[in-house]
Structure formats: C-alpha cells, structure tokens
Design a protein around this motif. Sequence first.
Motif, PDB file in Angstrom:
ATOM      1  N   GLU A  19      -1.897  -1.962   0.463  1.00  0.00           N
ATOM      2  CA  GLU A  19      -1.833  -1.203  -0.595  1.00  0.00           C
ATOM      3  C   GLU A  19      -2.562  -1.792  -1.798  1.00  0.00           C
ATOM      4  O   GLU A  19      -2.483  -2.954  -2.173  1.00  0.00           O
ATOM      5  CB  GLU A  19      -0.376  -0.983  -1.055  1.00  0.00           C
ATOM      6  N   GLU A  20      -3.293  -0.703  -2.477  1.00  0.00           N
ATOM      7  CA  GLU A  20      -3.969  -0.760  -3.604  1.00  0.00           C
ATOM      8  C   GLU A  20      -4.584  -2.226  -3.873  1.00  0.00           C
ATOM      9  O   GLU A  20      -4.215  -2.985  -4.939  1.00  0.00           O
ATOM     10  CB  GLU A  20      -3.059  -0.397  -4.679  1.00  0.00           C
ATOM     11  N   SER A  34      -2.587  -6.799  -5.147  1.00  0.00           N
ATOM     12  CA  SER A  34      -2.064  -5.683  -4.315  1.00  0.00           C
ATOM     13  C   SER A  34      -1.048  -5.054  -5.342  1.00  0.00           C
ATOM     14  O   SER A  34      -0.128  -5.568  -5.780  1.00  0.00           O
ATOM     15  CB  SER A  34      -1.689  -6.289  -3.094  1.00  0.00           C
ATOM     16  N   ASN A  35      -1.165  -3.891  -5.672  1.00  0.00           N
ATOM     17  CA  ASN A  35      -0.205  -3.240  -6.596  1.00  0.00           C
ATOM     18  C   ASN A  35       0.055  -4.007  -7.706  1.00  0.00           C
ATOM     19  O   ASN A  35       0.980  -3.965  -8.262  1.00  0.00           O
ATOM     20  CB  ASN A  35       1.112  -2.863  -5.737  1.00  0.00           C
TER      21      ASN A  35
END
Length: 97
Positions: A19-20, A34-35
């Motif tokens: 994620e991200e 990440s995030n």
Amino acid sequence: MSTSKDFRDFILEQLRLCEEIVCRPMMGEYLLYSNGVLFGGIYDERLLFKICANNEKFGMSKEIPYKGAKPMFMFEDFDNIELLRDIVASTCEEMKK
C-alpha cells in the motif's frame, strides 16, 4: 557505494502489492515508506527493513546499512512478492505503535 536507479526501480516494482509506497532519496540511498510509515530502505543494492518484533518471524539475516548504523533485516527472496508484502505490512504495523 550508492544504490543504482535501476535497482531502486526493481525494488519499487517488487513492492507493487504494498500500500502507498513512497521512495525518498537520501545521500545516494533510498528510504521507503508505506502509508507514511518508514519501514526500511535501499542501501548499497540491498533491501533492508527496520528490526521489530513483528518481522523477526520471517528469519531474515541482519545487515548494517552503513557504517555506524544499527543493524537491519535484509530481504532476499525477490521471487516471493507476497512474502515481501507481508513483511512490509508486519513491519509497518509495529512501527505505528
């Protein structure tokens, strides 16, 4: 020695299930988030993770990212991107605490 852009791009492609992901350059190397959570980095053509209780179960070897730094876990199984995703998620879960 610094990390090549080709290796950075390879790592980012391997992290595609995560994620991200954000990659920020730092003195010839790269920090990985990440995030918004810093979970590791790319140092001298190696993918390294911060050491925490959640990622000890993955059995990664410890490496020193650069002189004077604390050890980090090194990921080597680039054929297993699902495992990589799980390590990123476990590490970030611990780092949020």
